[in-house]
Design a protein around this motif. Sequence first.
Motif, PDB file in Angstrom:
ATOM      1  N   GLU A  19       1.011  -1.121  -0.017  1.00  0.00           N
ATOM      2  CA  GLU A  19       0.047  -0.043   0.060  1.00  0.00           C
ATOM      3  C   GLU A  19       0.600   1.238   0.025  1.00  0.00           C
ATOM      4  N   ALA A  20       2.100   1.208   0.527  1.00  0.00           N
ATOM      5  CA  ALA A  20       2.855   2.439   0.734  1.00  0.00           C
ATOM      6  C   ALA A  20       3.322   2.906  -0.822  1.00  0.00           C
ATOM      7  N   GLU A  21       3.393   1.898  -1.846  1.00  0.00           N
ATOM      8  CA  GLU A  21       3.944   2.019  -3.198  1.00  0.00           C
ATOM      9  C   GLU A  21       2.715   2.641  -4.128  1.00  0.00           C
ATOM     10  N   ARG A  22       1.483   2.060  -3.838  1.00  0.00           N
ATOM     11  CA  ARG A  22       0.213   2.423  -4.619  1.00  0.00           C
ATOM     12  C   ARG A  22      -0.495   3.502  -4.023  1.00  0.00           C
ATOM     13  N   GLY A  23      -0.644   3.911  -3.014  1.00  0.00           N
ATOM     14  CA  GLY A  23      -1.427   4.697  -2.357  1.00  0.00           C
ATOM     15  C   GLY A  23      -2.282   4.020  -1.545  1.00  0.00           C
ATOM     16  N   GLU A  24      -3.316   4.675  -0.985  1.00  0.00           N
ATOM     17  CA  GLU A  24      -4.589   4.056  -0.496  1.00  0.00           C
ATOM     18  C   GLU A  24      -5.794   3.722  -1.449  1.00  0.00           C
ATOM     19  N   ALA A  25      -6.357   2.864  -1.117  1.00  0.00           N
ATOM     20  CA  ALA A  25      -7.584   2.305  -2.044  1.00  0.00           C
ATOM     21  C   ALA A  25      -8.667   3.002  -1.665  1.00  0.00           C
ATOM     22  N   ALA A  26      -9.351   3.387  -2.641  1.00  0.00           N
ATOM     23  CA  ALA A  26     -10.559   4.026  -2.609  1.00  0.00           C
ATOM     24  C   ALA A  26     -11.782   3.355  -1.958  1.00  0.00           C
ATOM     25  N   PRO A  27     -12.473   3.824  -1.055  1.00  0.00           N
ATOM     26  CA  PRO A  27     -13.760   2.894  -0.534  1.00  0.00           C
ATOM     27  C   PRO A  27     -14.416   2.481  -1.687  1.00  0.00           C
ATOM     28  N   ARG A  28     -15.031   1.137  -1.569  1.00  0.00           N
ATOM     29  CA  ARG A  28     -15.551   0.381  -2.732  1.00  0.00           C
ATOM     30  C   ARG A  28     -16.939   0.139  -2.452  1.00  0.00           C
ATOM     31  N   VAL A  29     -17.843   0.020  -3.169  1.00  0.00           N
ATOM     32  CA  VAL A  29     -19.399  -0.338  -2.999  1.00  0.00           C
ATOM     33  C   VAL A  29     -19.291  -1.643  -4.136  1.00  0.00           C
ATOM     34  N   TRP A  30     -20.040  -2.648  -3.581  1.00  0.00           N
ATOM     35  CA  TRP A  30     -20.241  -3.638  -4.641  1.00  0.00           C
ATOM     36  C   TRP A  30     -21.858  -3.655  -5.035  1.00  0.00           C
ATOM     37  N   GLU A  40     -24.853 -14.491 -11.089  1.00  0.00           N
ATOM     38  CA  GLU A  40     -24.970 -13.187 -10.538  1.00  0.00           C
ATOM     39  C   GLU A  40     -23.493 -12.661 -10.563  1.00  0.00           C
ATOM     40  N   VAL A  41     -23.147 -11.488 -10.945  1.00  0.00           N
ATOM     41  CA  VAL A  41     -22.044 -10.896 -11.036  1.00  0.00           C
ATOM     42  C   VAL A  41     -21.825  -9.509 -10.005  1.00  0.00           C
ATOM     43  N   ARG A  42     -21.092  -9.267  -9.261  1.00  0.00           N
ATOM     44  CA  ARG A  42     -20.962  -8.220  -8.435  1.00  0.00           C
ATOM     45  C   ARG A  42     -19.630  -7.366  -8.504  1.00  0.00           C
ATOM     46  N   PRO A  43     -19.584  -6.425  -9.666  1.00  0.00           N
ATOM     47  CA  PRO A  43     -18.394  -5.682  -9.794  1.00  0.00           C
ATOM     48  C   PRO A  43     -18.437  -4.637  -8.791  1.00  0.00           C
ATOM     49  N   SER A  44     -17.474  -4.040  -8.424  1.00  0.00           N
ATOM     50  CA  SER A  44     -17.055  -3.167  -7.536  1.00  0.00           C
ATOM     51  C   SER A  44     -16.849  -1.648  -7.802  1.00  0.00           C
ATOM     52  N   PHE A  45     -17.372  -0.573  -7.454  1.00  0.00           N
ATOM     53  CA  PHE A  45     -17.425   0.630  -7.954  1.00  0.00           C
ATOM     54  C   PHE A  45     -16.656   1.688  -6.797  1.00  0.00           C
ATOM     55  N   ALA A  46     -16.054   2.742  -7.378  1.00  0.00           N
ATOM     56  CA  ALA A  46     -15.759   3.605  -6.233  1.00  0.00           C
ATOM     57  C   ALA A  46     -16.574   4.357  -5.666  1.00  0.00           C
ATOM     58  N   LYS A  47     -16.563   4.467  -4.211  1.00  0.00           N
ATOM     59  CA  LYS A  47     -17.853   5.049  -3.457  1.00  0.00           C
ATOM     60  C   LYS A  47     -17.533   6.451  -3.417  1.00  0.00           C
ATOM     61  N   GLU A  48     -18.287   7.238  -4.261  1.00  0.00           N
ATOM     62  CA  GLU A  48     -17.934   8.724  -4.398  1.00  0.00           C
ATOM     63  C   GLU A  48     -19.192   9.093  -4.735  1.00  0.00           C
ATOM     64  N   PRO A  49     -19.574  10.573  -4.392  1.00  0.00           N
ATOM     65  CA  PRO A  49     -21.073  11.041  -4.584  1.00  0.00           C
ATOM     66  C   PRO A  49     -21.219  11.157  -5.819  1.00  0.00           C
TER      67      PRO A  49
END
Length: 115
Positions: A19-30, A40-49
């Motif tokens: 994580e130190a090299e990649r940076g922090e992961a964005a919060p996700r919503v599935w 069933e398929v469950r893609p994840s998306f960035a949790k942003e407004p």
Amino acid sequence: MAGGSAIRGSRVGAGPMGEAERGEAAPRVWVSYWCSQGHEVRPSFAKEPDIVVPETWDCPRCGLPAGQDKENPPMPPKTEPYKTHLAYVKERRSDEDGAALLDEALAALRERRGG
């Protein structure tokens, strides 16, 4: 004695990918999507407004469209059969038109040949 590199599967300059090299992961919503085959398929998306989650998603198992309503998945698209060139010509012209064009072309050919 075995030859070759002591570190296999590595390249020069490669290091740990933490994580130190990649940076922090964005919060996700599935989000769950279901196709008409019941997959069933469950893609994840960035949790942003300002992120809009798509209404449909392509099923990776069968390729059909999948929707968020499990009880009413999207219907598979209707596929048209392959049409030949002749089929397209027949759509544009009737048999009578085709016979008239053929007679006209044969008459022009006979005239050019002199007979």
